[in-house]
Enzyme design. Structure first.
Site, PDB file in Angstrom:
ATOM      1  N   GLY A  27       0.811  -1.105  -0.012  1.00 15.44           N
ATOM      2  CA  GLY A  27       0.076  -0.073  -0.102  1.00 15.44           C
ATOM      3  C   GLY A  27       1.016   1.222   0.074  1.00 15.44           C
ATOM      4  O   GLY A  27       2.145   1.269   0.306  1.00 15.44           O
ATOM      5  N   ASP A  28       0.384   2.383  -0.244  1.00 14.74           N
ATOM      6  CA  ASP A  28       1.057   3.644  -0.333  1.00 14.74           C
ATOM      7  C   ASP A  28       1.702   3.987   0.937  1.00 14.74           C
ATOM      8  O   ASP A  28       2.897   4.337   0.615  1.00 14.74           O
ATOM      9  CB  ASP A  28       0.005   4.734  -0.895  1.00 14.74           C
ATOM     10  CG  ASP A  28      -1.160   4.770   0.213  1.00 14.74           C
ATOM     11  OD1 ASP A  28      -1.510   4.292   1.101  1.00 14.74           O
ATOM     12  OD2 ASP A  28      -1.681   6.327   0.134  1.00 14.74           O
TER      13      ASP A  28
END
Length: 80
Positions: A27-28
């Site tokens: 994920g970011d």
């Protein structure tokens, strides 16, 4: 890790070679942490974007819902 191989019909639409490896990513927050070198327990950073997020790497899963503190998987195995 390799999650699978690019299917022929998708490769043709994209102009790529069929069968090339396809890998899943993080994920970011987790991948941003890796890019900044925030990997060891206690290292942290602030991410300012659509939301403001304070990220601290941890070596164990320890959410605190009563304080609205979330725990998310890091992009590095064994980290949160």
């Amino acid at each position: 890790e390799v999650s699978g191989r690019l299917r022929r019909e998708v490769a043709e639409r994209l102009g790529l070679t069929p069968g090339i490896p396809v890998a899943a990513g993080g994920g970011d927050g987790g991948t941003g942490a890796v890019g900044l070198g925030c990997i060891e327990n206690g290292e942290g950073f602030i991410s300012l974007g659509t939301a403001a997020v304070y990220v601290v790497a941890a070596d164990r899963y320890a959410p605190k819902p009563e304080t609205m503190l979330h725990d998310f998987a890091h992009a590095v195995p064994g980290r949160w």
